[in-house]
Scaffold this motif. Structure first.
Motif, short mmCIF file in Angstrom:
data_model
loop_
_atom_site.label_atom_id
_atom_site.label_comp_id
_atom_site.label_asym_id
_atom_site.label_seq_id
_atom_site.Cartn_x
_atom_site.Cartn_y
_atom_site.Cartn_z
N ASP A 26 43.61 -7.74 -26.30
CA ASP A 26 44.05 -6.38 -26.00
C ASP A 26 43.56 -5.36 -27.03
OD1 ASP A 26 45.35 -7.16 -23.68
OD2 ASP A 26 47.36 -7.17 -24.60
N LEU A 27 43.16 -5.84 -28.20
CA LEU A 27 42.65 -4.94 -29.25
C LEU A 27 41.19 -4.56 -29.04
CD1 LEU A 27 44.06 -6.73 -32.43
CD2 LEU A 27 44.98 -4.68 -31.31
N VAL A 28 40.46 -5.33 -28.27
CA VAL A 28 39.01 -5.16 -28.18
C VAL A 28 38.63 -3.78 -27.65
CG1 VAL A 28 36.89 -6.01 -27.13
CG2 VAL A 28 38.57 -7.64 -28.04
N ALA A 29 39.07 -3.43 -26.46
CA ALA A 29 38.63 -2.17 -25.85
C ALA A 29 39.01 -0.94 -26.68
CB ALA A 29 39.15 -2.05 -24.43
N PRO A 30 40.27 -0.80 -27.11
CA PRO A 30 40.59 0.40 -27.90
C PRO A 30 39.88 0.42 -29.26
CG PRO A 30 42.52 -1.02 -27.76
CD PRO A 30 41.48 -1.58 -26.84
N SER A 31 39.68 -0.74 -29.86
CA SER A 31 38.98 -0.78 -31.15
C SER A 31 37.53 -0.36 -30.99
CB SER A 31 39.07 -2.17 -31.76
OG SER A 31 40.41 -2.50 -32.06
#
Length: 104
Positions: A26-31
């Motif tokens: 879940d961190l990948v796209a916003p990061s």
């Protein structure tokens, strides 16, 4: 400006690896949408299902520091005590070479 590589080894508590993995993914796209993010990739060990690895490159140390203040990172950190075995193994490196595929 010195590019920064941040590497994190994260061990899930027994039985919680899938949940930890969902939170990491879940961190990948916003990061990746953050200013200064060159890449942000999550890996899982082939030989140890509870071991995860995050590999990220940032344009600068300031960009990396800002990353840790973002709401998605703060929400993730709140889950760590319940999901993670032991301490995170975080390692920061100054980039010494630049792969040809990076065009910034």
């Amino acid at each position: 400006m010195s590019r920064i590589t941040n590497i994190a080894f994260i061990r899930a508590k027994s039985g919680l690896s899938e949940e930890l993995g969902r939170h990491l993914l879940d961190l990948v796209a916003p990061s990746r949408r953050e200013p200064g993010c060159i890449n942000y990739d999550v890996h899982r060990s082939d030989s140890d299902i509870d071991l995860w690895f995050v590999y990220e490159n940032w344009r600068s140390g300031e960009d990396l520091a800002n990353h840790f203040t973002q709401p998605h990172m703060q929400a993730f950190v709140a889950h760590l005590p319940r999901l993670v075995e032991g301490d995170l193994d975080l390692r920061k490196f100054a980039m010494a070479s630049e792969p040809a595929s990076w065009r910034l």
